[in-house]
Design an enzyme around this catalytic site. Structure first.
Site, mmCIF file in Angstrom:
data_model
loop_
_atom_site.group_PDB
_atom_site.id
_atom_site.type_symbol
_atom_site.label_atom_id
_atom_site.label_comp_id
_atom_site.label_asym_id
_atom_site.label_seq_id
_atom_site.Cartn_x
_atom_site.Cartn_y
_atom_site.Cartn_z
ATOM 1 N N HIS A 1 55.742 -44.908 40.221
ATOM 2 C CA HIS A 1 55.394 -43.489 40.118
ATOM 3 C C HIS A 1 54.430 -43.033 41.218
ATOM 4 O O HIS A 1 53.665 -42.078 41.033
ATOM 5 C CB HIS A 1 54.843 -43.143 38.730
ATOM 6 N N HIS B 1 63.380 -43.010 44.817
ATOM 7 C CA HIS B 1 64.390 -44.022 44.487
ATOM 8 C C HIS B 1 63.959 -44.779 43.234
ATOM 9 O O HIS B 1 62.763 -44.946 42.986
ATOM 10 C CB HIS B 1 64.539 -45.043 45.619
ATOM 11 N N HIS C 1 59.159 -41.395 48.757
ATOM 12 C CA HIS C 1 58.811 -41.678 50.147
ATOM 13 C C HIS C 1 59.459 -40.663 51.078
ATOM 14 O O HIS C 1 60.202 -39.773 50.657
ATOM 15 C CB HIS C 1 59.175 -43.120 50.551
ATOM 16 N N HIS D 1 61.466 -37.582 48.690
ATOM 17 C CA HIS D 1 62.560 -37.898 47.766
ATOM 18 C C HIS D 1 62.225 -39.259 47.175
ATOM 19 O O HIS D 1 61.343 -39.956 47.675
ATOM 20 C CB HIS D 1 63.916 -37.921 48.488
ATOM 21 N N CYS E 1 66.599 -38.377 54.638
ATOM 22 C CA CYS E 1 65.429 -39.209 54.307
ATOM 23 C C CYS E 1 64.150 -38.694 54.955
ATOM 24 O O CYS E 1 63.056 -39.154 54.636
ATOM 25 C CB CYS E 1 65.667 -40.651 54.727
ATOM 26 N N GLU F 1 67.180 -50.575 47.182
ATOM 27 C CA GLU F 1 66.773 -49.171 47.215
ATOM 28 C C GLU F 1 67.797 -48.304 46.479
ATOM 29 O O GLU F 1 67.443 -47.334 45.811
ATOM 30 C CB GLU F 1 66.640 -48.698 48.668
HETATM 31 NI NI NI Z 1 64.815 -42.948 50.757
#
Ligand code: NI
Length: 140
Positions: free
Chosen positions: A82, A43, A16, A41, A35, A128
């Site tokens: 994914h 998680h 995201h 990036h 972010c 997260e």
């Molecule tokens: Ni993030």
């Protein structure tokens, strides 16, 4: 009767980016920091879905957790795992891809489907990172 709370864990990973299109690049960088990276990036999310009910006298179960798992996978994990949350997930379209918004969207995906297997959604908890998680109980 005695009410018990039963939780199923599922995991997924997804990419995201935190970005508010109403803001300039510099404002996004200031508010969202790393972010906001335009190259995304990811998680490794952990999702905890809690239902509540009374143990059935014949099974001792409140609900068959295998059925809960099937529901979560079909209506949540298959859309997210994914994937890119900003670009590819229909229930996150036009929403900021925060854990808060994702947790609420997951609740909305699950609430009616959990009823169909004869139990009641109580809580959605989405981690997260090891240190950050969000919980939603369906409150307005
Ligand atoms: Ni993030």
């Amino acid at each position: 009767m005695k009410t018990v709370y039963v939780t199923r864990r599922e995991r997924f990973n997804a990419a995201h980016q935190m970005w508010n299109f109403d803001w300039s690049d510099s404002k996004n960088a200031e508010v969202f920091g790393k972010c906001s990276n335009k190259n995304w990036h990811g998680h490794n999310y952990e999702l905890f879905v809690t239902v509540k009910g009374e143990p059935n006298p014949q099974t001792g179960y409140c609900v068959d957790l295998k059925k809960v798992s099937v529901v979560i996978n079909k209506h949540v994990i298959d859309y997210l795992d994914h994937r890119n949350i900003n670009l590819e997930v229909p229930f996150m379209k036009d929403k900021l891809a925060s854990t808060e918004n994702l947790t609420i969207a997951i609740w909305e995906q699950l609430e009616e489907e959990i009823k169909k297997i004869g139990t009641q959604l109580h809580k959605v908890k989405l981690c997260e990172t090891e240190n950050n998680f969000v919980e939603y109980f369906g409150e307005e």
